[in-house]
Motif scaffolding. Structure first.
Motif, PDB file in Angstrom:
ATOM      1  N   THR A 278     -40.241 -53.173  -7.840  1.00 33.79           N
ATOM      2  CA  THR A 278     -41.111 -52.757  -6.772  1.00 33.79           C
ATOM      3  C   THR A 278     -40.052 -52.573  -5.477  1.00 33.79           C
ATOM      4  N   PHE A 279     -39.276 -53.498  -5.333  1.00 36.05           N
ATOM      5  CA  PHE A 279     -38.363 -53.753  -4.129  1.00 36.05           C
ATOM      6  C   PHE A 279     -37.273 -52.640  -4.102  1.00 36.05           C
ATOM      7  N   LEU A 280     -36.833 -52.422  -5.094  1.00 35.62           N
ATOM      8  CA  LEU A 280     -35.715 -51.163  -5.228  1.00 35.62           C
ATOM      9  C   LEU A 280     -36.108 -49.960  -5.222  1.00 35.62           C
TER      10      LEU A 280
ATOM     11  N   HIS B 126     -39.141 -48.965  -4.186  1.00 35.08           N
ATOM     12  CA  HIS B 126     -39.812 -48.519  -2.663  1.00 35.08           C
ATOM     13  C   HIS B 126     -38.639 -48.673  -1.538  1.00 35.08           C
ATOM     14  N   GLY B 127     -37.405 -49.319  -1.848  1.00 36.73           N
ATOM     15  CA  GLY B 127     -36.336 -49.190  -0.789  1.00 36.73           C
ATOM     16  C   GLY B 127     -35.842 -47.687  -0.903  1.00 36.73           C
TER      17      GLY B 127
END
Lengths: 190, 190
Positions: free
Chosen positions: B182-184, B186-187
């Motif tokens: 999710t973090f990467l 969306h980044g």
């Protein structure tokens, strides 16, 4: 005053040579040569290699603690706190690349109780960042992620800069700041 | 066949002890004790400590290269390629934590020409990930970021897992996979 400047010079040169050769592989004799004084004179300014390492590690730790205090006190969104933190990390790495590198890599060579203290200080710093992330999640500004996963992804992304970034690479400091902030903030923002 | 299994056992035990004690600090005698055979017998299966390290580093490298080939061949979006890559990295770290750790940390102890080869293989792997990122940016799937900044942020985020993640932490493998992806993603996503 002159004495203090000499001590600072020694510490700056030590950071350069520790980064190049590694802390363990560097002798006080080599350091003295680098500074351009007799090895015996070195001990007028500094007690031991250990003391130099302590000075470097704790001055870098002090910078990070000043950052996080400043960030906590800013009256702004958690997103802007996060942006500020990334900016300060990059700024420090660019201004003091050798010191940051030595603190990151050679703190393991500190002796107890300083080593223990250093670990506690670092843990405290991480907890304060985790706190910002948690609050940002609670307000809905950030995505609901496991705080440790968010924290260590953030920290490791900041950590590599020291390992990889050199002025003279094809990335300017401003590009680095902009692109890394974009990546990390969008990764965390809801 | 029996000989091969014994060799594999030695390599598995070596990865555990190298990770615990460090490659340089481990002797063949200690390894033999760990495996439960005479030091002299060890050499019936393996020529040297160097050879064990080579086996570990290149078997991990081989896994990564299989990943990236598989990912390149998948007919899917660049976002899904990225998700797949993150998933495979986490899977390998969970399945072979010792081998991954030794390859990541101790490859510097390889001797040339193997060390040179290892660096080339790693560089090739990074280039192929960079290529996926570049194509994803070209199609507009990913944000326009400096490719090196995106690449090393991604790689360092995957790297910390090996340093930090343990089954038994309060994060399950599925949570880790979900939150990190999710973090990467969306980044990077536009």
């Amino acid at each position: 005053m002159a004495k203090k400047s000499r001590k600072e010079l020694i510490i700056n040169e030590a950071a350069i040579i520790f980064k190049q050769k590694g802390y363990s592989a560097t002798s006080m004799r080599e350091l003295a040569e680098k500074v351009g004084i007799e090895a015996a004179s070195l001990y007028n300014h500094i007690r031991s290699k250990d003391e130099i390492l302590e000075e470097i590690c704790f001055s870098v730790a002090h910078e990070y603690l000043s950052f996080i205090t400043e960030i906590e006190e800013r009256e702004c969104s958690y997103t802007d706190k996060l942006k500020g933190l990334i900016e300060l990390h990059i700024k420090l790495i660019i201004e003091k690349p050798n010191e940051v590198s030595v603190a990151n890599n050679d703190w393991k060579n500190l002796s107890d109780p300083k080593k223990k203290l250093y670990k506690e200080v670092r843990k405290g710093y991480e907890n304060r960042i985790a706190n910002i992330l948690t609050k940002g999640m609670q307000t809905g500004e950030f995505k609901q992620l496991h705080v440790s996963v968010a924290l260590f992804t953030l920290l490791s992304s900041l950590r590599w800069i020291e390992l990889w970034y050199r002025p003279g690479r094809d990335v300017t400091a401003d590009e680095l700041k902009h692109d890394l902030t974009t990546f990390l903030v969008h990764g965390l923002k809801n």
